[in-house]
Write a protein that holds these residues in place. Structure first.
Motif, PDB file in Angstrom:
ATOM      1  N   ASN A   1      -1.610   8.784   7.953  1.00 21.13           N
ATOM      2  CA  ASN A   1      -1.517   7.361   7.620  1.00 21.13           C
ATOM      3  C   ASN A   1      -1.064   6.531   8.826  1.00 21.13           C
ATOM      4  O   ASN A   1       0.108   6.179   8.959  1.00 21.13           O
ATOM      5  CB  ASN A   1      -0.554   7.181   6.447  1.00 21.13           C
TER       6      ASN A   1
ATOM      7  N   ASN B   1      -8.677   4.812   8.021  1.00 21.85           N
ATOM      8  CA  ASN B   1      -8.921   4.266   6.682  1.00 21.85           C
ATOM      9  C   ASN B   1      -8.875   5.420   5.679  1.00 21.85           C
ATOM     10  O   ASN B   1      -9.713   6.318   5.711  1.00 21.85           O
ATOM     11  CB  ASN B   1     -10.285   3.573   6.635  1.00 21.85           C
TER      12      ASN B   1
ATOM     13  N   SER C   1      -8.643   6.626   1.581  1.00 16.42           N
ATOM     14  CA  SER C   1      -8.823   6.248   0.179  1.00 16.42           C
ATOM     15  C   SER C   1      -8.591   7.466  -0.696  1.00 16.42           C
ATOM     16  O   SER C   1      -8.983   8.584  -0.344  1.00 16.42           O
ATOM     17  CB  SER C   1     -10.235   5.702  -0.065  1.00 16.42           C
TER      18      SER C   1
ATOM     19  N   ASN D   1       3.064   6.336  -4.698  1.00 17.08           N
ATOM     20  CA  ASN D   1       2.517   5.135  -4.072  1.00 17.08           C
ATOM     21  C   ASN D   1       2.885   5.115  -2.590  1.00 17.08           C
ATOM     22  O   ASN D   1       4.056   5.170  -2.238  1.00 17.08           O
ATOM     23  CB  ASN D   1       3.073   3.890  -4.774  1.00 17.08           C
TER      24      ASN D   1
ATOM     25  N   GLU E   1       2.203   2.959   0.983  1.00 16.06           N
ATOM     26  CA  GLU E   1       1.640   1.783   1.629  1.00 16.06           C
ATOM     27  C   GLU E   1       0.713   2.220   2.767  1.00 16.06           C
ATOM     28  O   GLU E   1       1.008   3.147   3.514  1.00 16.06           O
ATOM     29  CB  GLU E   1       2.759   0.904   2.184  1.00 16.06           C
TER      30      GLU E   1
ATOM     31  N   ASN F   1      -5.382   3.356   0.309  1.00 17.12           N
ATOM     32  CA  ASN F   1      -6.085   2.692  -0.795  1.00 17.12           C
ATOM     33  C   ASN F   1      -6.199   3.677  -1.958  1.00 17.12           C
ATOM     34  O   ASN F   1      -6.993   4.617  -1.913  1.00 17.12           O
ATOM     35  CB  ASN F   1      -7.478   2.251  -0.336  1.00 17.12           C
ATOM     36  N   GLN F   2      -5.388   3.466  -2.993  1.00 21.04           N
ATOM     37  CA  GLN F   2      -5.300   4.421  -4.091  1.00 21.04           C
ATOM     38  C   GLN F   2      -5.971   3.869  -5.345  1.00 21.04           C
ATOM     39  O   GLN F   2      -5.754   2.727  -5.742  1.00 21.04           O
ATOM     40  CB  GLN F   2      -3.829   4.738  -4.383  1.00 21.04           C
ATOM     41  N   VAL F   3      -6.783   4.712  -5.986  1.00 18.12           N
ATOM     42  CA  VAL F   3      -7.562   4.306  -7.160  1.00 18.12           C
ATOM     43  C   VAL F   3      -7.210   5.213  -8.330  1.00 18.12           C
ATOM     44  O   VAL F   3      -7.237   6.444  -8.200  1.00 18.12           O
ATOM     45  CB  VAL F   3      -9.075   4.388  -6.873  1.00 18.12           C
TER      46      VAL F   3
ATOM     47  N   GLN G   1     -17.211   2.389   1.807  1.00 16.94           N
ATOM     48  CA  GLN G   1     -16.063   1.592   2.250  1.00 16.94           C
ATOM     49  C   GLN G   1     -15.569   2.010   3.641  1.00 16.94           C
ATOM     50  O   GLN G   1     -14.406   1.822   3.973  1.00 16.94           O
ATOM     51  CB  GLN G   1     -14.924   1.748   1.239  1.00 16.94           C
TER      52      GLN G   1
END
Length: 567
Positions: free
Chosen positions: A345, A350, A352, A361, A363, A366-368, A388
């Motif tokens: 990170n 990038n 995801s 969580n 920062e 990109n978490q879905v 993406q």
């Protein structure tokens, strides 16, 4: 990085830390704004007692045992909770104009100056162990937040609850909502959750039965009962938990999922993942405790052997390929994955993730949350990720052929993919993909690394005792003669600092790189036994061997190795 000095250098010179390991801890501590000692002890890189002993010798400060302190009589009013939290110190006692404080990092001289300025007293430091200090500091800060007073005594909370007629009909929706906000119920549930966090539990079970109601904590992987409130409170407790997690309080016929965020101090919040299940005698509610800091402990805290860590780190550095983490539920797969993601990170990457649900969580990632009800499953999320501009993709679990094929395609086309499977070993992971219908060639050319893992209960360093196990018994357990010759085997004892001789858990791993030889066996349709034999020949120890190594190192007991692995 400049050469390390002070206490880190002393720990290196005494053989308690490797220089590279110390530099890595120092860099991460600096990045977090934390002390070197707190990070090193939190990651179990070195014991708190060893650090305190070295610091006492180097700095000429007395070493004090905080177990001898009664937290209730500490001078709480002299130093503000904000200063205690900021400097991670503890006021011990006052003698005239002198204030004695407990400190684990003697190099933090600014803390003494700051406290002297705010209290107007001459400050003298007493050296203590970091783990004991941290526990008391958190306890004092939380107490100041009013949580302890607000929750009250557990028995008192139960005494205040009006007990309904056990033969009365189930509460109406209006009664359930009223009960959910009943002050004694609120205090009782809050206390159960706060105690679970303080004890380091991973799950809390609220279980209704015909004649009793019980609450159990899962600590270090083992469930134990902590409370048995009156049976007729089951509906009220379930209603309160559903209100806290924003579920439909009137729906009791189908399972529901929710989430609770509980702020336990001014600087720390804990998330709970909540699930309800309608059983024969009411709704069973299970909470999984999600601590975001578990992903930031660093790879050294997870228990990888040096060669295993090297394999994981080198594979994370690759621009493409697939890393699969496998093991049963509760074996630490999520923490392993997120530790890797935390390393990756950085600003130029990038990342995801698709998860069911998102547990930690972070920062910058990109978490879905996948939602099959609206068509957002793992496969759909993966397809969207590939549009993406991703560098790294994490899939919570490969459950079907479609997800597997998209993940493998991503790994073959310039992306690093991380995911999990529910299998028992590295070899079974490869055959599971083949059984799903993935072509052998695609498996061999996309999968880079497989990590099979378990979590074993770590022996308490304060009370563990040498175990007298006959040589023949060790041989039958699987120890090699070389391992027996250098083994220091311990057994659990139990003390005030641990849970029946155990404190915390440590990972046990089988880390296998897919080499050319293994790839050839996969493409030839080799079974799990052939793949496993080839992995051993390539020098990759299995889970049993890794567990016995932990036993020989005195980290876990032989009984624990037998519990989490098989011969």
């Amino acid at each position: 990085m400049a050469a390390l000095t002070g206490l880190p250098r002393s720990l290196i010179e005494r053989g308690l830390l490797e220089e590279a390991q110390a530099k890595d801890i120092f860099a991460r501590a600096t990045k977090k704004g934390a002390s070197f000692i707190s990070v090193a002890v939190a990651e179990n890189a070195v014991s708190a007692h060893d650090v305190a002993s070295v610091a006492s010798e180097d700095f000429g400060l007395p070493l004090f045992d905080l177990n001898a302190v009664n937290a209730d009589i500490l001078p709480k009013e002299i130093v503000s909770p904000a200063l205690i939290e900021k400097h991670r110190i503890l006021p011990l006692f006052v003698r005239g104009k002198r204030l004695f404080i407990a400190q684990s990092d003697p190099s933090a001289v600014t803390a003494l100056d700051d406290i002297k300025f705010h209290t107007g007293k001459n400050v003298e430091a007493v050296l203590v162990e970091e783990d004991k200090l941290s526990q008391l500091v958190d306890q004092m800060v939380n107490a100041d937040d009013g949580l302890n007073d607000a929750l009250g005594d557990l028995d008192a909370a139960l005494d205040d609850i009006d007990l309904d007629d056990p033969d009365a009909e189930q509460d109406s929706e209006e009664d359930a909502k009223k009960a959910a906000n009943d002050a004694p119920i609120v205090r009782f549930v809050n206390k159960i959750l706060l105690d679970a966090v303080r004890e380091g539990c991973s799950d809390v079970h609220f279980e209704p039965y015909e004649r009793r109601y019980r609450i159990r904590y899962r600590t270090d992987g083992v469930l134990h009962e902590v409370s048995s409130p009156p049976n007729n409170l089951a509906t009220k407790i379930a209603a309160r938990l559903k209100v806290m997690s924003r579920m439909d309080i009137s729906e009791r016929r189908i399972p529901q999922d929710g989430r609770i965020k509980m702020r336990i101090s001014k600087t720390k919040a804990i998330d709970f993942r909540v699930n309800t299940l309608p059983t024969l005698w009411g709704e069973k509610v299970v909470l999984r405790i999600l601590d975001p800091t578990s992903a930031q402990l660093g790879i050294d805290a997870l228990g990888y052997e040096p060669e295993q860590k090297k394999l994981y780190m080198s594979t994370l550095a690759n621009p493409q390929g697939m890393i699969l983490v496998t093991g049963p539920t509760g074996s630490g797969k999520t923490v392993s994955l997120y530790t890797g993601l935390n390393i990756l990170n950085v600003e130029g990457t990038n990342i995801s993730t698709a998860e069911d649900p998102v547990e930690i969580n972070l920062e910058g990632i990109n978490q879905v949350n996948v939602n099959p009800k609206v068509g957002l499953d793992f496969a759909a999320a993966l397809r969207s990720f590939l549009r993406q501009d991703p560098d790294v993709v994490m899939v919570g679990e490969i459950r079907d052929l479609e997800t597997a094929q998209i993940a493998i395609k991503a790994a073959q086309t310039g992306h690093l993919v991380l995911s999990t499977l529910h299998t028992n070993s590295a070899a079974e992971t490869l055959t599971r993909l083949a059984n799903m219908g993935v072509a052998a060639f695609n498996i061999a050319t996309s999968v880079s690394l497989i990590i099979a893992q378990r979590l074993g209960r770590r022996l308490c360093s304060a009370c563990k005792a040498p175990a007298d196990i006959p040589h023949q018994a060790l041989v039958e357990a699987g120890f090699s003669e070389d391992l027996i010759s250098r083994a220091t085997i311990y057994r659990p004892v139990g003390c005030s600092q641990c849970n029946q001789g155990y404190k915390g858990r440590v990972g046990i791993y089988e880390v296998v790189k897919v080499t050319d030889k293994l790839a050839r066996i996969i493409m030839e349709g080799g079974n799990a036994i052939e793949i496993s034999d080839a992995a051993r020949a390539e020098g990759y120890p299995d889970l049993r061997s890794s567990a016995l190594k932990k036993v020989a190192d005195g980290l876990i007991s032989l009984e624990e190795a037998n519990r989490v692995t098989t011969d």
